[in-house]
Design a protein around this motif. Structure first.
Motif, PDB file in Angstrom:
ATOM      1  N   LEU A  11       0.851  -1.189   0.000  1.00  0.00           N
ATOM      2  CA  LEU A  11       0.000   0.000   0.000  1.00  0.00           C
ATOM      3  C   LEU A  11       0.887   1.239   0.000  1.00  0.00           C
ATOM      4  O   LEU A  11       1.778   1.371   0.837  1.00  0.00           O
ATOM      5  CB  LEU A  11      -0.914  -0.016   1.229  1.00  0.00           C
ATOM      6  N   ALA A  14      -2.690   7.137   0.188  1.00  0.00           N
ATOM      7  CA  ALA A  14      -4.136   7.322   0.290  1.00  0.00           C
ATOM      8  C   ALA A  14      -4.655   7.986  -0.971  1.00  0.00           C
ATOM      9  O   ALA A  14      -4.001   8.847  -1.565  1.00  0.00           O
ATOM     10  CB  ALA A  14      -4.473   8.162   1.518  1.00  0.00           C
ATOM     11  N   ILE A  21      -6.874   3.285  -1.219  1.00  0.00           N
ATOM     12  CA  ILE A  21      -5.415   3.286  -1.110  1.00  0.00           C
ATOM     13  C   ILE A  21      -4.814   2.764  -2.413  1.00  0.00           C
ATOM     14  O   ILE A  21      -5.230   1.717  -2.928  1.00  0.00           O
ATOM     15  CB  ILE A  21      -4.935   2.402   0.052  1.00  0.00           C
ATOM     16  N   ARG A  77      -9.864   8.867   4.790  1.00  0.00           N
ATOM     17  CA  ARG A  77      -8.460   9.088   4.441  1.00  0.00           C
ATOM     18  C   ARG A  77      -7.529   8.886   5.642  1.00  0.00           C
ATOM     19  O   ARG A  77      -6.426   8.353   5.500  1.00  0.00           O
ATOM     20  CB  ARG A  77      -8.279  10.498   3.871  1.00  0.00           C
ATOM     21  N   ALA A  80      -6.885   5.302   6.055  1.00  0.00           N
ATOM     22  CA  ALA A  80      -6.050   4.830   4.952  1.00  0.00           C
ATOM     23  C   ALA A  80      -4.582   5.186   5.174  1.00  0.00           C
ATOM     24  O   ALA A  80      -3.680   4.381   4.900  1.00  0.00           O
ATOM     25  CB  ALA A  80      -6.538   5.419   3.635  1.00  0.00           C
ATOM     26  N   GLU A  81      -4.324   6.368   5.694  1.00  0.00           N
ATOM     27  CA  GLU A  81      -2.944   6.811   5.886  1.00  0.00           C
ATOM     28  C   GLU A  81      -2.211   5.988   6.943  1.00  0.00           C
ATOM     29  O   GLU A  81      -0.983   5.915   6.932  1.00  0.00           O
ATOM     30  CB  GLU A  81      -2.925   8.295   6.230  1.00  0.00           C
ATOM     31  N   ILE A  84      -0.268   3.069   5.098  1.00  0.00           N
ATOM     32  CA  ILE A  84       0.736   3.326   4.073  1.00  0.00           C
ATOM     33  C   ILE A  84       2.019   2.548   4.381  1.00  0.00           C
ATOM     34  O   ILE A  84       2.476   2.513   5.517  1.00  0.00           O
ATOM     35  CB  ILE A  84       1.032   4.835   3.969  1.00  0.00           C
TER      36      ILE A  84
END
Length: 213
Positions: A11, A14, A21, A77, A80-81, A84
């Motif tokens: 991944l 975002a 992602i 978001r 999602a971050e 990462i």
């Protein structure tokens, strides 16, 4: 059934505000690996809130030819971050042969004889999966050497023959010899390092289902 874990993606960023992602794929068959309901084991730091957890895929979409994934429980978001750089793994039946080019399981690579210029110089003892690339641990008579698993350095893997061929840059397996023109040597080594770093970024191979799945 005996299974192993295969790395299928990482991944990277975002995308938008709804938890999507972007994915760097390590598989040649995303339509088979990334289907709704697919569950992935996560490789993340122990400090991550996702450590020890799994992700279930809801949908894989393509934006400007780039894969973007939506996962169950990742709804915005901010969530999602936190994912990462996470690496995605799936279970794979070891009895099932891979149908992808340049795809090997870790257990197939460990134990291979490492061949340089037709001569055995060591054996693969471990495969490390890092965010940037895979590293092969090669045990030689003089100690352990970490070899980037990229085509520029590992051009051939022959599982049937039990060999892995390397064409390493100067200094990877042995110290660079000194000569009278030390400045030229340092410049050449620096240029080689820059060149390999560029190849590592642009020419990955994998030990999993991909270039590395």
């Amino acid at each position: 059934m005996t299974t192993d874990q295969l790395r299928v993606g990482r991944l990277t960023k975002a995308h938008g505000l709804k938890g999507a992602i972007k994915i760097e794929l390590y598989t040649d068959a995303p339509e088979r690996r990334f289907v709704p309901g697919a569950v992935f084991t996560l490789q993340v730091p122990t400090s991550s809130p996702w450590h020890g957890k799994t992700l279930e895929l809801q949908e894989l979409k393509w934006y400007n030819s780039h894969p973007v994934a939506f996962f169950k429980g990742v709804s915005d978001r901010s969530a999602a971050e936190t994912l990462i750089k996470a690496i995605l793994w799936v279970d794979q039946d070891l009895a099932e042969a891979s149908d992808e080019e340049d795809a090997w399981y870790d257990h197939q690579l460990v134990g291979l004889a490492v061949i340089r210029d037709g001569q055995k110089i060591g054996s693969v003892t471990l495969v490390d999966h890092l965010p940037a690339q895979d590293l092969l641990h090669v045990t030689t008579e003089s100690g352990e050497v970490l070899v980037p698993f990229v085509k520029a350095i590992v051009p051939a893997v022959d599982i049937a023959a039990g060999t892995l061929t390397v064409t390493p840059p100067v200094g990877l397996f042995e110290p660079v010899e000194d000569d009278d023109d030390e400045d030229d040597d340092e410049s050449e080594v620096a240029d080689t390092a820059d060149e390999i770093a560029s190849e590592v970024a642009d020419d990955k191979t994998g030990s999993t289902d991909q270039p590395a799945e």
